[in-house]
Structures are given as C-alpha cells and as structure tokens.
Write an enzyme that holds these catalytic residues in place. Structure first.
Site, PDB file in Angstrom:
ATOM      1  N   GLU A 149     -22.519 -11.303   7.723  1.00 31.49           N
ATOM      2  CA  GLU A 149     -21.391 -11.272   6.675  1.00 31.49           C
ATOM      3  C   GLU A 149     -21.624 -12.323   5.708  1.00 31.49           C
ATOM      4  O   GLU A 149     -21.370 -12.104   4.625  1.00 31.49           O
ATOM      5  CB  GLU A 149     -20.095 -11.521   7.210  1.00 31.49           C
ATOM      6  CG  GLU A 149     -18.926 -11.191   6.460  1.00 31.49           C
ATOM      7  CD  GLU A 149     -18.534 -12.447   5.720  1.00 31.49           C
ATOM      8  OE1 GLU A 149     -17.766 -12.415   4.888  1.00 31.49           O
ATOM      9  OE2 GLU A 149     -18.791 -13.386   5.823  1.00 31.49           O
ATOM     10  N   ASP A 162     -22.188 -14.019  12.560  1.00 28.14           N
ATOM     11  CA  ASP A 162     -23.058 -15.116  11.974  1.00 28.14           C
ATOM     12  C   ASP A 162     -22.238 -16.143  11.425  1.00 28.14           C
ATOM     13  O   ASP A 162     -20.940 -16.110  11.147  1.00 28.14           O
ATOM     14  CB  ASP A 162     -23.899 -14.587  10.788  1.00 28.14           C
ATOM     15  CG  ASP A 162     -22.969 -14.029   9.708  1.00 28.14           C
ATOM     16  OD1 ASP A 162     -22.152 -13.208   9.776  1.00 28.14           O
ATOM     17  OD2 ASP A 162     -23.667 -14.282   8.614  1.00 28.14           O
TER      18      ASP A 162
END
Ligand SMILES: [Zn+2]
Length: 412
Positions: A183, A88
């Site tokens: 994350e 991400d």
C-alpha cells in the site's frame, strides 16, 4: 473488554516484530520478499482461529471469511462486509528490529525514546500527544518506525474476528477480511481481486487518529513538462539561443503562485513541483496535481495545457511538451450515493463512544482505487499517529476502540 485490549496489544506487538518494509524500486508484487513472512504467519493464525475460505495468492493477497451465523430473513439478504488492512510499512524509515515500548498512563511530559541518541517524543513538537493524556502509548526506541500503519489495522481486524468467532451467540452476517501488500508504494489495490473478495462494500482500517472516517480523497495526476532549447555559443547567441532552463522558469511563473502544498489545506487543491532539472539544451519539470473537486481538477490540467500552448506561441512550436498521467480519483462519487456505508460506520463509532471525525484525505488510499474497481471502501482510523517515522506511536485505547467499532459494524 479487558480481554480484547490484551489480545489486540499482544497481536500488535507480535506483528511489528516482522519487518515488512515495501520498496518502490522493485517491480514485483509483493515488492519485498519479507512481506511473505507476515502473510504466512497471519494465514496460520486464521487457520488456528477457524476462519473459512482462507486464500493466500501468488502476490501475497491474503483473504478469509467469517461465515454468517444468522439465517437471513426471507426476502432480505444481509450485506457482505469486508475489512482490509495492509501488510507493508513505509520505505521512508527502517522497519528492521522494531523495539516497541509501552508508556503507561501518559502524563503529558516528554517521552525519552532513546537515551543514547537523545531522541525525544515531545508534545512541543507533537501536540496531538496531549489528546491522549492518561492513556497507554506504544512508542518506538527512536531508531525505527513503529509500524502501527498498518499493523494496528491488522491486529484490530484479527482481534474483532477472533472475538466474534469465540462468541457464536452474537448474530452477524458474512464477513470477509483481506490483507494486502505494498500500500505504501501505491500498489496495494491494483492486484486486489475484488470479485474474489465478493463484498458489497468494505472498510480499510488504515486511518490515523481515533474517530477518523474518510471517504473523500484527492483526484490526482502527474504532469511532465519537457522543454527543448537551442544552445549557441553565448558570445554569438543574440536572437538565436533558446535557454530551456529559463523557459522552464517561465512555465513555473505562469502557474498560480499560492496553489502549492505549503499554502493550501482542507479542500484546496494544488500544483506541486516535485522536481526540476535543466541545461540550456533541455529542461524537465515534474508536477503532481491534486484537487478533491473533479471540475476544479480538470481546470488545473487545462491550465497546464494552456500554459504549454502559450509558451509554444512565444517560442517555436514544439518547444514545450506536456505529458499528463492520471493517477487516482476521489472515491466520494462512488461512496456518497451509498450513504448507508458511511452512516453505518458513524453509528458504530458513536456506539463505542467516539465522535466521528469526517475529513477529506489530502492524498489517496487503497480504498479509492478499490472503490473504482467496484468495491466502495471508506477508511476508518487504526489509531496510530506520526506515521512513517521514528516518532510514530499508538494509544492502546485507540486500538481497543477500533476493535469495538469493527464489532459494532458487523453486529448491526
Ligand atoms: Zn497505511
């Protein structure tokens, strides 16, 4: 090595074309459906490279194995080492339609990112640019982030593994790689199946400047202070009214004034007032508390309790309540007893001609959570700078160096 350089760049440019922004308002994992697209593309790429034990679970955690090609000497089991990066990108800035551009042989001048909107990446504001004179920088068009955090990490790991797969004559042990979602919203590690990953230790490729090696992060907690007031008509309030907002101010005043993020650096911890709201009737203060040192961290939490108690003696008992939520802990206590994990990374960097920069992280990492789940996991540079914004950039030479570091770690 030219081959490594061109393939890490090619991979990176391909991965940043996927919008993988995470969303902390979402309750699912992955938090955004679009992260699946990159996960699926990487899975296909792993298959094409010929990796083994490829698995993509229902939460978009992707894992694979590069098998050992070296028979273990009797009585000595080679460690299984892992490399991890996240899919991400930050919710802070759009990752839609990223248009990367390569500035070759950077000359130290301002870089015009976007002529129309007059967005300039300047060493006046970002002096770290000058550490990369003569290098080739990948920059944005000023309207999105770049996504080097952490697609550079993914590109570096994939390139290193691909290289070793194509060079079976280079001996190495079993290597595992993993790419996880979310994350950036602090939810990259919680569903990470450490057992299944099955490594003795691992490295996240998620640091910034070339040379960074991190294994100390904050101990972290969030504190919510609620204050109950007593509202009375202000004309008749003498000796009766309790103004919750003013009691909140007292609470703030009782904490050390200079232990805030803007007054601290290095190993100095802080209390950070992240939000406050209040009326006469009630007030709420939200703090995050951070310290690398576990004892000092406990003392900080203790001070919040003492402050609460003190105010409850001045005002009616129960006026102030404190709720502490532990967030994450410093991985140092897990990693440091196994010093070889750090030494191996340092050695691999020096072999690549890079001076390791060991610094405490003033934040947390997925690696910290993984360390406490039983997978010691320091963080190595991926090379990008100015994360989470339009000024993000990455020197190609740093990506190339990171690939070399991964290969060096694997082939020790
Ligand atoms: Zn990252």
């Amino acid at each position: 090595m030219e081959k490594i350089k061109s393939s890490v760049v090619e991979r990176f440019l391909s991965y940043v074309s996927f919008d993988t922004q995470s969303d902390d308002a979402s309750q699912t994992t992955p938090s955004t459906h679009k992260q699946w697209k990159l996960a699926n593309a990487l899975k296909a790429e792993m298959e094409a490279i010929g990796l083994e034990d490829i698995s993509l679970d229902e939460h978009a955690y992707l894992m694979a194995t590069l098998p050992a090609n070296q028979l273990p000497v009797t009585g000595y089991q080679l460690p299984i080492i892992g490399f991890i990066a996240h899919l991400d990108t930050s919710p802070d800035m759009s990752g839609t339609n990223v248009k990367p551009r390569i500035v070759t042989h950077y000359d130290g001048q301002d870089i015009l990112l976007n002529e129309q909107e007059n967005i300039v990446l300047s060493p006046d504001l970002f002096p770290e640019l000058l550490n990369h004179l003569g290098e080739d920088l990948i920059v944005t068009d000023g309207t999105t982030l770049l996504g080097a955090d952490d697609k550079a990490g993914i590109a570096e790991i994939m390139t290193a593994i691909d290289y070793l797969k194509q060079h079976p004559e280079i001996p190495h042990g079993k290597i595992r790689i993993a790419f996880n979602p979310d994350e950036e919203i602090g939810r990259g590690a919680h569903l990470f199946d450490v057992q299944k990953f099955g490594c003795d230790w691992a490295y996240t490729m998620d640091g910034s400047e070339r040379g960074e090696l991190e294994y100390e992060n904050f101990n972290a907690a969030a504190a919510t202070i609620r204050i109950k007031g007593l509202n009375v008509h202000p004309g008749y309030a003498k000796d009766k009214m309790l103004n919750a907002s003013l009691i909140a101010r007292d609470f703030i005043d009782l904490l050390p004034e200079e232990e805030t993020p803007d007054c601290t650096s290095g190993y100095e911890g802080f209390y950070h007032l992240t939000s406050m709201s209040g009326t006469v009737e009630e007030a709420t203060l939200s703090y995050i508390v951070r310290d690398h040192d576990a004892q000092k961290f406990d003392k900080r939490l203790q001070l919040l309790q003492e402050t609460t108690d003190k105010l409850n003696k001045i005002y009616p008992a129960g006026t102030v309540t404190l709720l502490i939520k532990q967030q994450y802990r410093n991985m140092r206590e897990i990693v440091e007893p196994q010093k070889h994990i750090i030494e191996l990374a340092e050695k691999a960097m020096k072999q690549a001609g890079i001076t390791p920069i060991v610094r405490p992280i003033r934040g947390g990492t997925d690696g910290a959570q993984l360390s406490f789940k039983g997978l010691p996991c320091p963080n190595i540079f991926a090379g990008g700078l100015n994360f989470h914004g339009r000024y993000e950039f990455i020197p190609i030479q740093s990506m190339e160096a990171a690939v070399q570091v991964i290969i060096n770690i694997i082939t020790q």
